[in-house]
Scaffold this active site. Structure first.
Site, PDB file in Angstrom:
ATOM      1  N   ARG A 129     -24.451  -7.968 -19.972  1.00 44.09           N
ATOM      2  CA  ARG A 129     -25.718  -7.584 -20.588  1.00 44.09           C
ATOM      3  C   ARG A 129     -26.148  -8.564 -21.672  1.00 44.09           C
ATOM      4  O   ARG A 129     -27.332  -8.857 -21.826  1.00 44.09           O
ATOM      5  CB  ARG A 129     -25.608  -6.150 -21.133  1.00 44.09           C
ATOM      6  CG  ARG A 129     -25.595  -5.155 -19.996  1.00 44.09           C
ATOM      7  CD  ARG A 129     -25.298  -3.728 -20.406  1.00 44.09           C
ATOM      8  NE  ARG A 129     -25.435  -2.877 -19.214  1.00 44.09           N
ATOM      9  CZ  ARG A 129     -25.286  -1.558 -19.210  1.00 44.09           C
ATOM     10  NH1 ARG A 129     -24.984  -0.919 -20.323  1.00 44.09           N
ATOM     11  NH2 ARG A 129     -25.440  -0.865 -18.088  1.00 44.09           N
ATOM     12  N   TYR A 185     -32.012  -5.843 -13.727  1.00 45.03           N
ATOM     13  CA  TYR A 185     -30.587  -5.851 -13.342  1.00 45.03           C
ATOM     14  C   TYR A 185     -29.628  -5.694 -14.532  1.00 45.03           C
ATOM     15  O   TYR A 185     -30.062  -5.687 -15.662  1.00 45.03           O
ATOM     16  CB  TYR A 185     -30.247  -7.006 -12.413  1.00 45.03           C
ATOM     17  CG  TYR A 185     -30.346  -8.457 -12.861  1.00 45.03           C
ATOM     18  CD1 TYR A 185     -30.307  -8.855 -14.169  1.00 45.03           C
ATOM     19  CD2 TYR A 185     -30.437  -9.447 -11.875  1.00 45.03           C
ATOM     20  CE1 TYR A 185     -30.354 -10.191 -14.509  1.00 45.03           C
ATOM     21  CE2 TYR A 185     -30.493 -10.791 -12.212  1.00 45.03           C
ATOM     22  CZ  TYR A 185     -30.451 -11.157 -13.529  1.00 45.03           C
ATOM     23  OH  TYR A 185     -30.493 -12.471 -13.853  1.00 45.03           O
ATOM     24  N   GLU A 186     -28.369  -5.473 -14.213  1.00 48.89           N
ATOM     25  CA  GLU A 186     -27.346  -5.124 -15.224  1.00 48.89           C
ATOM     26  C   GLU A 186     -27.711  -3.858 -15.999  1.00 48.89           C
ATOM     27  O   GLU A 186     -27.443  -3.764 -17.196  1.00 48.89           O
ATOM     28  CB  GLU A 186     -27.118  -6.277 -16.214  1.00 48.89           C
ATOM     29  CG  GLU A 186     -26.521  -7.520 -15.632  1.00 48.89           C
ATOM     30  CD  GLU A 186     -25.214  -7.286 -14.898  1.00 48.89           C
ATOM     31  OE1 GLU A 186     -24.541  -6.281 -15.173  1.00 48.89           O
ATOM     32  OE2 GLU A 186     -24.887  -8.111 -14.023  1.00 48.89           O
ATOM     33  N   GLY A 187     -28.292  -2.887 -15.308  1.00 49.91           N
ATOM     34  CA  GLY A 187     -28.766  -1.677 -15.988  1.00 49.91           C
ATOM     35  C   GLY A 187     -30.198  -1.894 -16.429  1.00 49.91           C
ATOM     36  O   GLY A 187     -30.458  -2.767 -17.262  1.00 49.91           O
ATOM     37  N   GLN A 204     -30.486   0.886 -20.784  1.00 51.82           N
ATOM     38  CA  GLN A 204     -30.083   0.346 -22.093  1.00 51.82           C
ATOM     39  C   GLN A 204     -30.530   1.279 -23.209  1.00 51.82           C
ATOM     40  O   GLN A 204     -29.781   1.539 -24.165  1.00 51.82           O
ATOM     41  CB  GLN A 204     -30.700  -1.043 -22.328  1.00 51.82           C
ATOM     42  CG  GLN A 204     -30.440  -2.068 -21.238  1.00 51.82           C
ATOM     43  CD  GLN A 204     -28.979  -2.283 -20.953  1.00 51.82           C
ATOM     44  OE1 GLN A 204     -28.170  -2.355 -21.872  1.00 51.82           O
ATOM     45  NE2 GLN A 204     -28.621  -2.364 -19.689  1.00 51.82           N
TER      46      GLN A 204
END
Lengths: 620, 620
Positions: free
Chosen positions: B307, B453-455, B460
């Site tokens: 992240r 992406y990556e959450g 977040q």
């Protein structure tokens, strides 16, 4: 994902109930139908055109949107080849008469209201933003000839331009004259027969060449030898790609050549050309009308229409992105309801049930519907100016004034927010929004150019604060603010809308105060503050206008809701009106408050952007 | 335009003076060098690595950015072929050791500070965001094995993963399990030899296959038979593309197949794969470590790094977009100065002299430099947690707490603003920004995925409000707010910064109050308000953090400016510091005030997005 949908599937859709609400419930188009120039038009005719144009957009234009993007245009032997299917779609468009709904009956048009033209152009722009630019520019160029051309010019060009046998362009930009049009170096030399030899290079010419029509009629800004410097010395010329014989038939090729086409982020189906005029000394044009150095006022008249169309493109693409995201949010299941968020075995729900997804959806809905309302308000003023001209000139002037005032708002706020809505639509899809299986990433790429062409959004902001605010001694602005104020006064105690209307009142005061401040800067020698704050002011005024019209729509929706029968038969209508109400509340309570903050920021006169030395931005 | 630049020209650049300012003047990297694990590192070594890594990024990675975008990846006989030049660049990257600067010396790394790793990763991400994902994911996967794997696993995999003979991936997402990872249906069945048979389909796997390395080590989330539902029953497996023999040599192919690669809006040089594990019942994996059902905590540890890298991608691409726009604005002449705006014959000036262009430039500058400062602050905490662990565990815990608190801000605000800056860069270029001759349209397309992406950024925001605010009994947040408050108190009477610092004080109070309100909602049964307001709160806290760090930088810049000699020799340094000061003032006076407005909006608890019925969004 692997099951990629058919590239030629139509993904466009519109909410026709919403269009009907705007045309008839909020902006009461029936009040101007059946009279004056619109005598032949009634509500039924309007509704039929709307329905059929939507059908056409979905069946003919929508299926060419992705393919136009992926294949794009190419230049072959100096000629532009449009994407597969564009040529056939152009033919069908003109056969059905969709570009001539509001055109003059004398030249093959149907003489309908401009409002109707814009309402159906939204469908076409939303279904295929790149395609619609070819006929849209032909229409705009034809309007200029109709307004400023000689009778012979109208007779020679308009039938083919409204009828689809000729395309049309606006040739302003040059390699070193973009926003600064006055630096144009294209020249025109008068010939013994009264025509002109044109020379120059124009860039970024949308539809500068194409294979949909036999000919392209270019409108070219150039400077006649000896004319003054700057914009005052520019004249506008009609320059056909193929010369037209006295009998109207096509003659030999004019000296107009496509030097290159651009490769762009989006609108790939629209050919963006570099055009060379007269590189072989054989480019012949004729002056629009009979008086030289009138190019800028003539172009400005055309630009009004073009700028409305660009704002409309913004809302059209945004509306499609929103409705596609809505469909996905209803279908896609992911995660449990927030009320069960700790239970791993709880049933999965459609993502529309998740609060953040609903926030994105209502945000998109309110922006799309609010900006569309602003555009239809503008076109209503346009139509009323037409209807009242010669009957009640004072009223006609009032309406024209509101058109002038609102054009920069529609162009800039419509295009900026169009892009923003597309961004939100991608986020609503999540990872799926980033891949080409769904239409929203293309919508986002297409939409980026809207804030740039037809005058960048800063040019719009300067037009607003530098010209429009002071127009008619400030009367246009005062009238606008007065109308907002009257709405506030009438509704500030409403039990449902009151809190939101109070925000509108504060926004109205903030806009009024900031307008005074801006006008003061002109007089106080603080001229550089004006462009620094212009975009902020345009956004403030746009948000105030949009909130006003959304709340006005909510007022109408609440009243209509109260008249519905209480049984299930009215459930869809009840839901529709409820949506109008909630979207208005959302926008007024979440977006509109920025207006008063922006007034505060503007009032501070922070000049850090001017104070920073030129060499202090970076050491590279 | 016709004179299109060479596709393989490097367009990347960075402001190394700014990097030096952050590393040494603001975040005092020298304080942690030369001690503990960083004993071998001094300021000179750091500066040399920065300089060389920048050179490498410009010479090797930058020239492949446009070509990677235009050519993209392709799937041939089930194998991914990366764009021309990627394979060679990968080789050079690992030969130079750029991916191992902060990796453990035991596995071939150089044991440097994480701060340095991130500082140079910015160059690589900015020069070629798509390329850097392949080594970046290999690095992240290796870290997980290093943290949680057995000694045998570390020995077997880490040398090749840090050394560049293996790639690596994170395989989480499935067709019906994106944000809702716990719905994963991939399975793992324990085999007699202690290994596992893996089955399942994973989608959106970045670098899921490629031809840069001989092997790819996948980390796959799957559920062991009989494990609990949801995230608690997920385990993490090491699944090599090619099996590895006991002696470390490559064995036969594992049953891992690429089903498809995605066609995307951007990062086209990065292969986004659909991977089928065990479709022929022959996919063998091994559990990371020795305990089942630890997949989520293990992945979370990896995700922290991933992240941060995504937030960094945002700022990296934005920084390149900004510096390219700055270069264009200095070169491009258009229109007269605002002081001569009515004079058509006045000389044309570079567009950087126009107030609105300067506004866009300082806006980009302040966001880029502010977010970069936030990232370096985070990595400093990371390095101090490493240095102090075992020496002063309380302090180490404080630093780790700040890392945890800031990760969602860096990922979400960095990615959102990265996209916003690219949009502004396009607008600064005007029409030229929309065409592929300049790099900014690609930057904008590349950047859109960072918020997903990556959450997603909403994940977040929920991580921030749902986990991080309450972590350690709220101590992480209290410490953060206390540090901002102390800065305010120390600087609120400063003659230059005072007004801006006062804004910071109001923002700090607004964040504190909103955090209390959010935590209250959890307890008051207003749970759905939390996700509705989470993104707004994350933005508020990010803007407060960024403004604080910009003003802190300005404080340092002003003090440094005062010590410079008055003569011309110090002119470049004076300008540099002046830029820091003005950008901080701009951000604090123009962006930061939104924090208090957002607190007010949040406090209203408007729930229109929840109140709107599901069928009221549209009638289609």
């Amino acid at each position: 994902m692997s099951n990629a949908p058919n590239l030629q599937q139509n993904r466009y859709k519109a909410d026709l109930r919403e269009v009907r609400f705007l045309l008839f419930e909020q902006f009461k188009l029936d009040q101007i139908l059946g009279q004056g120039p619109f005598e032949a038009w009634g509500p039924d005719e309007v509704q039929m055109v709307v329905d059929e144009a939507y059908k056409f957009s979905c069946e003919v234009l929508g299926p060419l949107n992705a393919i136009g993007d992926r294949v794009g245009c190419r230049l072959e032997d100096g000629k532009v080849i449009t994407p597969p299917g564009f040529k056939e779609a152009w033919k069908k468009l003109y056969e059905a008469g969709w570009m001539a709904v509001s055109a003059d009956t004398e030249y093959g048009g149907q003489g309908g209201p401009f409002t109707l033209h814009i309402a159906i152009q939204e469908f076409m722009s939303g279904a295929n933003s790149a395609f619609i630019m070819y006929p849209g520019l032909a229409f705009g160029a034809a309007e200029v000839i109709q307004l400023f051309g000689t009778d012979a010019q109208k007779e020679r060009y308009l039938h083919s331009m409204y009828g689809g046998t000729s395309g049309g362009t606006m040739c302003l930009t040059e390699p070193h004259a973009g926003s600064d049009v006055g630096s144009s170096t294209s020249t025109a030399k008068k010939l013994p027969d009264g025509k002109y030899a044109i020379r120059g290079t124009k860039i970024f010419i949308s539809g500068g060449d194409h294979d949909c029509a036999d000919n392209v009629i270019h409108l070219v800004l150039a400077r006649v030898e000896g004319a003054p410097a700057g914009t005052k010395g520019l004249s506008l010329f009609i320059v056909p790609k193929i010369r037209i014989n006295e009998d109207g038939s096509l003659g030999e090729a004019n000296d107009v050549n496509v030097g290159a086409i651009e490769h762009k982020m989006g609108i790939n189906g629209s050919a963006t050309c570099l055009l060379n005029f007269g590189e072989n000394d054989g480019c012949i044009g004729e002056l629009v009308g009979t008086v030289e150095n009138q190019g800028m006022p003539q172009m400005f008249r055309m630009m009004n229409g073009a700028r409305i169309s660009v704002g409309l493109q913004g809302v059209a693409v945004a509306a499609s992105a929103y409705l596609n995201a809505l469909e996905y949010a209803r279908d896609r299941k992911q995660g449990p309801s927030i009320t069960n968020w700790k239970d791993a075995t709880a049933p999965r729900v459609a993502i529309i049930e998740h609060p953040d997804v609903r926030r994105m959806l209502i945000d998109m809905k309110s922006r799309v519907e609010g900006i569309r309302a602003l555009i239809i308000k503008l076109t209503r003023h346009f139509d009323l100016a037409t209807v009242l001209k010669g009957k009640d000139d004072e009223q006609a002037l009032y309406h024209q004034g509101q058109v002038d005032l609102l054009v920069p708002l529609v162009k800039a706020y419509g295009s900026d927010q169009g892009f923003r809505v597309c961004e939100t639509a991608i986020q609503t899809f999540g990872g799926a929004g980033y891949i080409k299986d769904y239409p929203v990433e293309q919508h986002c790429r297409d939409a980026k150019v809207f804030s740039i062409y037809e005058g960048t959004n800063h040019i719009q902001a300067m037009d607003l604060v530098g010209r429009k605010l002071g127009q008619r001694g400030g009367a246009n602005l005062q009238t606008f603010l007065g109308e907002v104020g009257a709405f506030v006064k009438a509704n500030e105690k409403d039990p449902i809308l009151g809190k939101a209307v109070k925000e509108l009142g504060e926004a109205q005061e903030a806009v009024a105060g900031s307008a005074m401040r801006l006008l003061g800067w002109f007089q106080m020698g603080k001229m550089p503050m004006v462009p620094l704050a212009a975009n902020r002011f345009l956004e403030m005024m746009s948000e105030t206008a949009v909130a006003w019209l959304l709340l006005d729509g909510a007022r109408i929706a609440i009243d209509a809701q109260a008249k519905l029968p209480a049984d299930d038969s009215a459930a869809p209508e009840r839901a529709f009106y409820e949506g109008k109400k909630q979207a208005a509340l959302y926008y007024a309570l979440n977006v509109l408050p920025h207006v008063r903050l922006n007034a505060e920021i503007l009032g501070r006169e922070d000049a850090s952007a001017l104070d920073i030395p030129l060499d202090a931005f970076a050491t590279v």
